[in-house]
Scaffold this active site. Sequence first.
Site, short mmCIF file in Angstrom:
data_model
loop_
_atom_site.label_atom_id
_atom_site.label_comp_id
_atom_site.label_asym_id
_atom_site.label_seq_id
_atom_site.Cartn_x
_atom_site.Cartn_y
_atom_site.Cartn_z
N SER A 143 -14.39 -68.28 38.94
CA SER A 143 -15.11 -68.69 37.38
C SER A 143 -14.30 -69.91 37.04
CB SER A 143 -14.96 -67.72 36.50
OG SER A 143 -15.03 -67.90 35.25
N TYR A 156 -9.07 -60.87 32.61
CA TYR A 156 -10.20 -61.51 33.33
C TYR A 156 -9.67 -62.71 34.19
CZ TYR A 156 -14.98 -63.94 34.55
OH TYR A 156 -15.94 -64.39 35.22
#
Length: 293
Positions: A143, A156
């Site tokens: 990501s 995350y």
Amino acid sequence: MTTSTQLLPAKNELVLVTGASTGMGAATARELARRGYHVLAGVRRETDANQIQADRIEPVILDITAPDDIESVAARVGQDSGSRRLRAVVNNAGIAVNAPVEVLPLAEWRRQFDVNLFGHIAVTQAVLPFLISSRGRIVNITSVGGKIAMPTHGAYAGAKFALEAVSDSLRRELAPLGVQVVIVEPGGVTTEMAGRGIATANQLAEGMTSDQHGRYDGLIGAITAQAASFTKTGVPADIAGRAIADTITTPNPRTRYTIGRDAAILVRVARIVTDRTLDAILRRNLAPHYAKR
């Protein structure tokens, strides 16, 4: 890049895609099938299997935190090892549960690392002998959060930063064996995961103390609004799926790819500015999303 939906001639190769129930994973599975690969599409539920099943797409039940599921998928790959080689594994499964570091329970930290890091390692370990034999490819979906950690994204981003590091190490280990490792860093993509993450963040916020509400309510509201905006204007999942499929089919892939203009810009900016400057940029981008008082 072609956008045709016509099936291309079949290839004698397998690709395993985890997290293929919806979003980028499902789009990647469909695009790879269109390009001729036999896709093992990892899903967690039978209902998801029924939805993704199609010509050249074989759903397999795969919770990447469940050792029995991983063992079964590796055995399924082994069934074809004499006739169809494993071309690639796409480690795409993931969850997002965002809250300030002070607020997020340790159980949620562990769950995110189990899914977003350890599960990918477990799948990779299980199928790596097949990839070494076929001189195949590992594609790890990280990501933009694997390069830049936004407020409330500590768990995350921590798992995605770690997956980036593991991917670098793995690439250097496997290069002499002919296995390539590619990292894909999406930015805003219109997937269901973002919406689920926002809902979970709101639930966690309900359990905060009054002092924590005073410290973080404005921040959480702004982050949630910004995430919703990114999702609304993000790259469609089908386009992301084609980009991921390209990393498997291109003869000489780069080590890293971004998906989306926002990811490309942020990753480049992060390379050249100081931490304090990046903090200021992120603060300025977040400011319009705070509730008006």
